[in-house]
Design an enzyme around this catalytic site. Structure first.
Site, short mmCIF file in Angstrom:
data_model
loop_
_atom_site.label_atom_id
_atom_site.label_comp_id
_atom_site.label_asym_id
_atom_site.label_seq_id
_atom_site.Cartn_x
_atom_site.Cartn_y
_atom_site.Cartn_z
N PHE A 1 0.93 12.01 -5.34
CA PHE A 1 -0.48 11.97 -5.75
C PHE A 1 -1.37 12.81 -4.83
CE2 PHE A 1 -1.87 9.08 -2.41
CZ PHE A 1 -0.71 8.39 -2.09
N PHE B 1 0.88 -1.17 0.00
CA PHE B 1 0.00 0.00 0.00
C PHE B 1 0.92 1.23 0.00
CE2 PHE B 1 -2.61 3.36 1.89
CZ PHE B 1 -3.59 3.38 0.90
N ASP C 1 -2.12 -6.67 7.77
CA ASP C 1 -2.77 -5.36 7.65
C ASP C 1 -4.27 -5.63 7.57
OD1 ASP C 1 -4.08 -3.06 6.66
OD2 ASP C 1 -2.28 -2.34 5.65
N1 F0G Z 1 -3.31 -0.06 4.89
C1 F0G Z 1 -4.25 -0.16 3.95
C2 F0G Z 1 -4.53 -1.48 3.33
C3 F0G Z 1 -4.99 0.97 3.58
O1 F0G Z 1 -5.94 0.86 2.64
C4 F0G Z 1 -4.70 2.21 4.19
C5 F0G Z 1 -5.42 3.43 3.80
C6 F0G Z 1 -3.70 2.26 5.16
C7 F0G Z 1 -3.02 1.11 5.48
C8 F0G Z 1 -3.34 3.55 5.84
O2 F0G Z 1 -4.34 3.87 6.73
O3 F0G Z 1 -5.25 6.08 5.90
O4 F0G Z 1 -5.65 5.31 8.25
O5 F0G Z 1 -3.40 6.05 7.54
N2 F0G Z 1 -6.12 3.54 2.77
C9 F0G Z 1 -6.88 4.73 2.36
C10 F0G Z 1 -7.52 4.53 1.02
C11 F0G Z 1 -6.11 5.99 2.47
O6 F0G Z 1 -8.13 5.49 0.52
O7 F0G Z 1 -7.48 3.44 0.46
P1 F0G Z 1 -4.67 5.42 7.13
#
Ligand code: F0G
Length: 486
Positions: A459, A136, A227
């Protein structure tokens, strides 16, 4: 794969995902004329992150912090115990985490990436590798900042857009064995599995895959890190798609998934429909390696940078993640959109996954070279013609190599997120209709180029512009077809 428990059949034979909730609080939305949407996009530097929600009709940027909260979550916020240390709110959240994830030691953090910072600082040394199903964005940055190298070891066909493979988020077991024989177990910091693998279209892994990965981790005395930001949806896909679990309870699937991980971290902006994050483990030793860093970066151990109101709602939200009607809502609406678009020939990732409907921008805009950022272009074009805000998940979300050249993303996606229990079916139909129109008019859409490019996570804040006058042409065609209609 269509056995979804909130999908009902009409007398006419049509099947639709029905909302198993009712609306009790609403937020007014505005659908502005196309001229205003185009002006807003220009002002935002052709970056959907930089739009103001006053200009957005359907906000499908993300599900992060935007899932609808339940009546029980909102009411729990009133009993929050404001205290720097020893807050009762924390103990209620700790209890929920122990019950739902089956882990005893709890470290709260202000969001998922804060947990990634702590885990990366505590467990990654320079020169070590971290094999995983897929990275990610923030995860990779934290790992690299600590001198680690991400190795993506998904199956060869995991990135295939059109597929009927139920578990494209699996780790390839042979590749994992190769990592250990190539680098040696001392050089492997840990193995990471990401539930409902975000950047490859919200694709889940199977329980069998977790078991196989765990076995190899044990043989190599290496830690497995999960995760769990999108674990609820992954558990639901396991129930839908893995024979052994078709009659299992979501709560038991969640417990088994977490049991294979030595350490689980999560963004509770996603998993529990709140705003926060955390890390849990059953190992006192691992806990002690992170505890003091947590106090330094996040706050005291009983709030970790979160508001106590969010902590209360998180405890309730975690338990609601075990409720199938809650956890199946977003995937069933995604499946509805994906199936309709797929039937119309629009290139979308199949099978439908978690988090959102993912459109393959290279298939959609084959005339836009990857160097002109087709996923970014598609995100901006869709906003201009509909007010729908999606997220670019392609080369703009990637990085440059040491020579300053773009590293082209493996997949060039426009993600249309379906936060839990936020959008109705008529709004979903609007999305499908406007994407279909754009597909019919795809040759009008051109590429983008940088105006301002930040060096880190470009981005988020970067500004671009259209190459040529394609937004004007697109707007003219929209007006020709829709007249004064918005
Ligand atoms: N791990 C995964 C799989 C995520 O999708 C995200 C965040 C994070 C870690 C980080 O978490 O935003 O609370 O700091 N995903 C968001 C998205 C930003 O839009 O997919 P965070």
């Amino acid at each position: 794969m269509t056995n979804q428990n909130n999908v009902i059949k009409f007398y006419s034979g049509e099947q639709i995902p029905v909302e198993l909730h009712k609306v009790r609080m609403v937020q007014k939305l505005f659908l502005k004329p196309i001229e205003e949407r185009k002006a807003a996009m220009e002002e935002a530097g052709f970056n959907t992150f930089l739009l103001s929600t006053k200009d957005v009709f359907l906000d499908m940027l993300t599900d992060s912090g935007t899932n609808a909260m339940s009546d029980n979550q909102i009411s729990s916020m009133l009993q929050a115990d404001d205290a720097y240390a020893g807050s009762q709110s924390f103990y209620r959240m700790e209890k929920a985490l122990r019950e739902v994830f089956g882990k005893h030691y709890v470290l709260p953090a202000h969001q998922g990436r804060a947990a990634e910072n702590i885990v990366s600082q505590a467990f990654i040394k320079k020169g070590e590798v971290i094999p995983m199903n897929y990275h990610f964005t923030t995860t990779k940055e934290h790992m690299e900042l600590n001198g680690g190298k991400v190795l993506e070891i998904y199956a060869d066909d995991a990135l295939q857009i059109k597929s009927d493979k139920p578990f494209k988020g699996n780790i390839d077991i042979d590749k994992l064995k190769d990592v250990f024989s190539t680098y040696g177990k001392e050089k492997v910091a840990f193995v990471r599995m990401e539930a409902s693998t975000n950047l490859i279209g919200g694709q889940p892994f199977s329980m069998q895959n977790m078991r196989d990965v765990k076995k190899i981790c044990e043989e190599n005395e290496t830690m497995m890190v999960l995760d769990a930001s999108l674990i609820g949806e992954n558990a639901w896909f396991i129930k839908q798609r893995e024979e052994e679990f078709k009659n299992a309870e979501i709560k038991d699937i969640l417990l088994e998934m977490c049991s294979y991980a030595d350490l689980v971290y999560f963004s509770s902006r996603k998993v529990s429909s709140t705003r926060g994050g955390g890390i849990v483990t059953n190992s006192k030793d691992l806990y002690m390696k992170m505890r003091d860093l947590l106090v330094l970066y996040e706050g005291f151990l009983t709030y970790g940078g979160m508001s106590v109101r969010e902590i209360e709602a998180m405890a309730v939200g975690l338990n609601e993640t075990c409720d199938e009607t809650v956890i199946s809502q977003s995937p069933s609406f995604i499946a509805y959109a994906v199936n309709e678009l797929d039937a119309a020939g629009v290139p979308v990732i199949t099978p439908p996954g978690a988090l959102g409907c993912h459109i393959d921008a290279m298939g959609f805009l084959p005339h836009v070279p990857q160097t002109d950022y087709p996923a970014g272009a598609l995100a901006t074009a869709l906003f201009i013609i509909s007010g729908i805000r999606g997220m670019e998940r392609g080369t703009i979300s990637s990085v440059r190599d040491e020579n300053g050249d773009d590293i082209p993303a493996d997949v060039e996606l426009l993600r249309l997120a379906f936060p839990r229990r936020v959008f109705t079916l008529s709004q979903t139909k609007f999305v499908i209709d406007r994407v279909k129109w754009l597909y019919e008019n795809r040759e009008l859409v051109g590429g983008l180029e940088w105006v301002e490019e930040p060096p880190l996570l470009r981005f988020f804040m970067g500004r671009l512009k259209a190459k040529g006058d394609w937004p004007e042409k697109l707007m003219a065609k929209f007006k020709e077809d829709f007249g004064e209609s918005l």
